[in-house]
Design a protein around this motif. Structure first.
Motif, mmCIF file in Angstrom:
data_model
loop_
_atom_site.group_PDB
_atom_site.id
_atom_site.type_symbol
_atom_site.label_atom_id
_atom_site.label_comp_id
_atom_site.label_asym_id
_atom_site.label_seq_id
_atom_site.Cartn_x
_atom_site.Cartn_y
_atom_site.Cartn_z
ATOM 1 N N ILE A 231 0.937 -1.175 0.009
ATOM 2 C CA ILE A 231 0.043 -0.025 0.110
ATOM 3 C C ILE A 231 0.865 1.207 0.021
ATOM 4 O O ILE A 231 1.568 1.427 0.657
ATOM 5 C CB ILE A 231 -0.846 0.103 1.150
ATOM 6 N N ARG A 234 -1.938 7.993 -2.459
ATOM 7 C CA ARG A 234 -2.197 8.695 -3.573
ATOM 8 C C ARG A 234 -2.384 10.121 -3.202
ATOM 9 O O ARG A 234 -2.997 10.406 -1.956
ATOM 10 C CB ARG A 234 -3.550 7.893 -3.869
ATOM 11 N N LEU A 259 -0.741 9.204 -11.793
ATOM 12 C CA LEU A 259 -2.050 8.426 -11.666
ATOM 13 C C LEU A 259 -3.175 9.013 -12.523
ATOM 14 O O LEU A 259 -3.006 10.184 -12.729
ATOM 15 C CB LEU A 259 -2.582 7.998 -10.437
ATOM 16 N N GLY A 265 0.823 8.965 -7.553
ATOM 17 C CA GLY A 265 1.102 7.628 -6.706
ATOM 18 C C GLY A 265 2.359 7.899 -6.158
ATOM 19 O O GLY A 265 3.665 8.012 -6.567
ATOM 20 N N SER A 293 -3.258 3.833 -0.927
ATOM 21 C CA SER A 293 -3.723 3.437 -2.240
ATOM 22 C C SER A 293 -2.937 1.989 -2.594
ATOM 23 O O SER A 293 -1.591 1.928 -1.784
ATOM 24 C CB SER A 293 -3.144 4.444 -3.519
ATOM 25 N N GLU A 294 -3.362 1.376 -3.323
ATOM 26 C CA GLU A 294 -2.860 0.027 -3.656
ATOM 27 C C GLU A 294 -2.714 -0.126 -5.379
ATOM 28 O O GLU A 294 -3.835 0.042 -5.762
ATOM 29 C CB GLU A 294 -3.394 -1.157 -3.181
ATOM 30 N N ARG A 295 -1.658 -0.253 -5.946
ATOM 31 C CA ARG A 295 -1.731 -0.333 -7.462
ATOM 32 C C ARG A 295 -2.472 -1.580 -7.810
ATOM 33 O O ARG A 295 -2.224 -2.857 -7.341
ATOM 34 C CB ARG A 295 -0.264 -0.270 -8.082
#
Length: 320
Positions: A231, A234, A259, A265, A293-295
């Motif tokens: 994680i 963002r 992003l 990111g 945020s998680e890609r």
């Protein structure tokens, strides 16, 4: 444990191994030294743009195309052997059946060739939800029904390794969900599935590991979670140049990426969000969003394949 015992353990854990698998067509290098491993009982996603070398690699693994160099082993044996072929089911480059036979009779023809009972035909028709349409002529099938019949053919004989090339092609959303559930259930029952797909959201949900191929080269092979990374943070702030400068100072120039929607990111742990927010405000930025945020796998895939592949050896995780 000595090296021989370790090698034996690795072979037992692997269903498929390729080493330096290469295919040239004249001056065109279609597959360039692919070394990949597929472990027993996993769902392995093989990802790449059209023309990246996925299908050629799968055809070499199945013994349908002779490699220019390198080799592959399936279930511990050389590809193309009859005793290996009997334990592998495949759907590659779309199904091909007799158009005027019914779906059921097409499968019965294949079952007779493999010395399988008719009950196996009924089993696989039920698995792909085609029992009620089994007596319809293949030529009248929709694209999705043809695809499901191709998957049914791959499942005849209850193979240990199942290779599916774009199995959700032509399916509606409900059909895609059913196919996803089928793949998961196959792995849960101890089978191994090698799946190529361009639907990265589906791959992210059902695959244990993935291999990413681009311009014939395997760029990365890793667990889905490892490929996506942990994680991060963002950020949406204006002016964006100020936000970019602050983020790069804290995370390093390589730790910031654009992003969608004008966000950034930032490769910092979620716990760093308060400090990042303070730094942005101190620099005079208006902060609109700072959130964990998680890609997605899709983001990682496009990051890897929209830039030239580095001239280095393949990055791989070790086989335990």
């Amino acid at each position: 444990m000595d090296d021989d015992d370790m090698n034996d353990m690795d072979d037992d854990a692997l269903v498929l191994r390729t080493e330096g698998l290469t295919k040239r067509y004249g001056d065109r290098l279609a597959v360039d030294g692919v070394s990949m491993t597929v472990r027993r009982g996993e769902v392995y996603g093989f990802l790449g743009h059209n023309g990246a070398g996925k299908t050629t690699t799968l055809r070499m693994v199945l013994g349908l195309v002779r490699p220019t160099s390198g080799h592959a082993t399936v279930l511990g044996r050389a590809v193309g052997r009859q005793d290996v072929t009997a334990r592998v089911g495949a759907l590659v480059e779309g199904p091909g059946f007799y158009p005027y036979l019914s779906g059921r009779d097409n499968l019965r023809s294949l079952a007779r060739y493999q010395h399988l009972p008719r009950t196996d035909v009924e089993r696989v028709l039920d698995l792909v939800d085609l029992t009620r349409r089994g007596d319809d002529a293949y030529k009248g099938y929709s694209l999705g029904m043809k695809q499901r019949l191709g998957v049914a053919a791959a499942l005849l004989g209850d193979p240990e390794l199942i290779i599916l090339d774009e199995p959700t092609n032509g399916l509606d959303p409900a059909g895609m969900a059913d196919m996803r559930d089928l793949v998961v259930s196959l792995a849960r029952d101890g089978r191994t599935v090698l799946l190529s797909s361009h639907l990265l959201t589906e791959v992210q949900e059902i695959c244990d590991r993935v291999g990413v191929i681009d311009h014939g080269r395997l760029l990365r092979e890793a667990a889905v979670a490892d490929l996506r990374g942990g994680i991060t943070v963002r950020v949406r702030a204006t002016p964006q140049d100020t936000a970019l400068a602050v983020a790069a100072r804290l995370a390093g120039p390589g730790g910031v990426r654009p992003l969608p929607g004008g966000a950034l990111g930032v490769d910092l742990p979620a716990s760093a969000a308060p400090g990042l927010t303070r730094a942005l405000v101190t620099a005079g930025a208006d902060v609109h969003e700072v959130a964990p945020s998680e890609r997605t796998l899709e983001e990682v895939f496009f990051e890897m394949t929209t830039t030239p592949a580095p001239d280095t050896t393949t990055i791989k995780e070790p086989v335990p």
